[in-house]
Structure formats: C-alpha cells, structure tokens
Design an enzyme around this catalytic site. Sequence first.
Site, mmCIF file in Angstrom:
data_model
loop_
_atom_site.group_PDB
_atom_site.id
_atom_site.type_symbol
_atom_site.label_atom_id
_atom_site.label_comp_id
_atom_site.label_asym_id
_atom_site.label_seq_id
_atom_site.Cartn_x
_atom_site.Cartn_y
_atom_site.Cartn_z
ATOM 1 N N THR A 14 0.816 -1.220 0.000
ATOM 2 C CA THR A 14 0.000 0.000 0.000
ATOM 3 C C THR A 14 0.845 1.261 0.000
ATOM 4 O O THR A 14 0.486 2.253 -0.625
ATOM 5 C CB THR A 14 -0.903 0.009 1.257
ATOM 6 O OG1 THR A 14 -1.719 -1.153 1.204
ATOM 7 C CG2 THR A 14 -1.785 1.227 1.318
ATOM 8 N N SER A 59 1.672 -7.545 -1.184
ATOM 9 C CA SER A 59 2.438 -8.573 -0.471
ATOM 10 C C SER A 59 1.712 -9.901 -0.329
ATOM 11 O O SER A 59 2.301 -10.900 0.051
ATOM 12 C CB SER A 59 2.907 -8.068 0.893
ATOM 13 O OG SER A 59 1.877 -8.108 1.835
ATOM 14 N N SER A 60 0.424 -9.940 -0.676
ATOM 15 C CA SER A 60 -0.267 -11.239 -0.704
ATOM 16 C C SER A 60 0.318 -12.143 -1.788
ATOM 17 O O SER A 60 0.102 -13.346 -1.777
ATOM 18 C CB SER A 60 -1.761 -11.081 -0.991
ATOM 19 O OG SER A 60 -2.236 -9.875 -0.532
ATOM 20 N N ASP A 91 0.478 -7.043 4.805
ATOM 21 C CA ASP A 91 -0.228 -8.327 4.946
ATOM 22 C C ASP A 91 0.709 -9.491 5.272
ATOM 23 O O ASP A 91 0.389 -10.324 6.113
ATOM 24 C CB ASP A 91 -1.000 -8.658 3.650
ATOM 25 C CG ASP A 91 -2.226 -7.771 3.483
ATOM 26 O OD1 ASP A 91 -2.585 -7.057 4.443
ATOM 27 O OD2 ASP A 91 -2.820 -7.796 2.388
ATOM 28 N N THR A 277 0.840 -22.444 19.472
ATOM 29 C CA THR A 277 -0.487 -22.122 20.007
ATOM 30 C C THR A 277 -1.244 -21.135 19.117
ATOM 31 O O THR A 277 -0.644 -20.266 18.492
ATOM 32 C CB THR A 277 -0.393 -21.549 21.437
ATOM 33 O OG1 THR A 277 -1.702 -21.145 21.859
ATOM 34 C CG2 THR A 277 0.547 -20.366 21.547
ATOM 35 N N GLN A 278 -2.569 -21.294 19.099
ATOM 36 C CA GLN A 278 -3.423 -20.334 18.375
ATOM 37 C C GLN A 278 -3.536 -19.015 19.130
ATOM 38 O O GLN A 278 -3.974 -18.018 18.568
ATOM 39 C CB GLN A 278 -4.832 -20.913 18.223
ATOM 40 C CG GLN A 278 -4.886 -22.131 17.372
ATOM 41 C CD GLN A 278 -6.290 -22.697 17.220
ATOM 42 O OE1 GLN A 278 -7.269 -22.070 17.590
ATOM 43 N NE2 GLN A 278 -6.368 -23.889 16.678
ATOM 44 N N CYS A 279 -3.179 -19.027 20.416
ATOM 45 C CA CYS A 279 -3.274 -17.788 21.204
ATOM 46 C C CYS A 279 -2.214 -16.817 20.708
ATOM 47 O O CYS A 279 -1.118 -17.232 20.334
ATOM 48 C CB CYS A 279 -3.011 -18.059 22.679
ATOM 49 S SG CYS A 279 -4.232 -19.131 23.419
HETATM 50 N N1 ASP Z 1 -2.512 -5.628 0.565
HETATM 51 C C1 ASP Z 1 -1.451 -4.748 0.972
HETATM 52 C C2 ASP Z 1 -0.156 -5.545 0.968
HETATM 53 O O1 ASP Z 1 0.121 -6.259 1.882
HETATM 54 C C3 ASP Z 1 -1.706 -4.171 2.310
HETATM 55 C C4 ASP Z 1 -0.617 -3.285 2.826
HETATM 56 O O2 ASP Z 1 0.311 -2.924 2.136
HETATM 57 O O3 ASP Z 1 -0.667 -2.914 3.988
HETATM 58 O O4 ASP Z 1 0.588 -5.454 0.031
#
Ligand code: ASP
Length: 341
Positions: A14, A59-60, A91, A277-279
């Site tokens: 972003t 970044s996804s 992300d 752990t999920q915590c």
């Molecule tokens: N979807 C964006 C990414 O991870 C969100 C961000 O940059 O905060 O690339």
Amino acid sequence: MSTPKILIIYTGGTIGMIKDQRTGELRSFNFEYIYDHVPELERFNFDLKSISISKPIDSSEITLCHWTDLVEIIETNYTNYDGFVILHGSDTMAFTASALSFMIQGLTKPIILTGSQLPIGTIRTDGKENLITAVEIAGARDENGQAVVQEVAVYFEYSLYRGNRCSKVSANQFEAFQSPNYPELAVAGVNIEFAHDRLFRTKSPELTFHKKLSNQVGLVKLFPGIPIEYYQKLFDFESVKALILETYGAGNAPSHPRMQAMLEQYIKAGGIVLNVTQCSSGSVKQGAYETSSFFERIGVISGKDITTEAAITKTQYLLGSGMNQQAIIESLHQSLVGEMS
Ligand code: ASP
C-alpha cells in the site's frame, strides 16, 4: 563518523500504491515518485539510495522466490551500505521479516521492514512517518560507531519490533502489528528510545546468506469438529516433510483417535511436527494438560512461544538447508535468532 549509507528496497504494498482513477483499485506505482511524496528524505544527513524489485507486488503475492531475491539484493549490497529499509505490504510483512531473520544470519547491520495502511500520497497517510523513522533507525549508531539495531526488525506506527516476533493484528488500524511475547525494541516519540537490553546480538562468527527454502511445510489449525480425514494428504511424508500444528491454549488438542493415529504414523515415517499455540500470547507447555501429553509421548516438538509466521519460515529454512533430520529437530527446540524465549 562517516555519513550512514542506507539502501531502501521497494517491494510494493500500500505504501507505494495509487488509486486507479477509473476502477478505484489500488495498484503499485513507479517507486521514483516516492521522493515527490516524501521530500523530507532528502533532508536526512544520510547517503540514501533506493532500488525496486523488478515487479512490485501486493504482499499477498509474495513467494519464496521473492525472499531469495531480497537476500540476493542484500548480499550484493551488504558491504556498501550501513543499513537496509525494505518497503513491503503489511499483509505478509511478518512472514518476510521472519524468513529474512533465518536466511541472513550473523547480521551486524539493520534490516528494517516498513509499510503503511494508507498509500503515501493520501493526506492522512501513515506511510510518511513509518518510512522516515525506519530510515532514521536504519542509520542509528552508538558512540562507537556501531549500528544500534543489528537484526531484522519491523517498524510500524511508532514501534520497532523484532521481525520474527511480531504479527499483523489489524486490517485497518494504523497500529497494525503487535509482538505479544517480546517487547518493543524501540518506541518513537519525541526521541527514538531504544531498549538496548532487548536488541539481538549475533553469536555467529560469520555472516551467512541462505537462499534455499523448502515448500514442503504444511499447517493444520485445529477447530472443534475438524474433519481430520480430509487432511490426509498433509500427513503424507512423501509430499510434506514438516507440519505446523496450531493447537489450543498451552498446546492442547482433542484426544481424537484418528488424528492421533495420523500424527503417530507421520512422525514414524520421518515427518516433523511442531506444536504452536493459536493464542496470540503465551507459550505451548506440552504435558501441562492430559490433552497435550500424547504429543510429548510421540515426539511432537513444542514451539514454545514462537509465532506461526516464524514457525513456518524457520521450518522452510531448516528443511531447505540440507541439514539432517536430527539437526533440524534440535534447531526447532532452540532459539536460533531470538524467535523464542
Ligand atoms: N494488501 C497490501 C499488501 O500487503 C496491504 C498493505 O500494504 O498494507 O501489500
């Protein structure tokens, strides 16, 4: 002291996006525009250079190949720069920070990842402060001229976290990261206050850049009613060499006979199972409850207070390193780069 030389590496996210006027979607823009939006960078008494990966990404879209590319960029530039700032989407930032902490060991220079929740061109952006302070941290030196930070860290919304200890916790708050099991390395207010006793110092005698990661790592998150038989393929040692098991509380799981049999067979076949752990805070304590004693008996490894991001990337790194199974198991029991208490 000479002027600090800092390399800014732009990967996307972003922070470097603009709104497409036609569709309203956010997409990456040419990184050179960053100086138009943050002219303050030029006022630092630093020697700043920037480069961008060939195709900036949300970044996804990050893959193991992007991590190898980042390691190569840092290796090529390591001797010429005093510090590195990686601009990255939030992300998967905690995964990248964790991966780099294992892939580059023996660090004596800072690698600071930062990004933002709002694009840098928007009026209320958090990107400017994050970038400016990340650069300042990357250039910080002590009275002996040594880098204050000598590890991979994440800077976001006035806090500096150890990279392999933090997680993204909010999709819309500016305070998007937390590190519940390890306190901040620094807090930025009027001054940047470093917690010197919390900063990592390597014991490795040499600097090493690892570029091989394994993608034969699986993750199973437990939930009530989990149809464990659907996960059979993940318990197949031929395709998955290590499994991260996200359990309840202090490392507990239902005493489900089918799941127990699958786990036992998988470990007998040579599979490695790491219990996390999920915590979001606290630690796995296998054997504290009857519901985790089984894990202890069959050789499941306690991940203690490691994050899931660090558990996955540590395992990808260890399996990719070519170590034998015994050495991998021993390394999973220990903290290598400050990822566990
Ligand atoms: N979807 C964006 C990414 O991870 C969100 C961000 O940059 O905060 O690339």
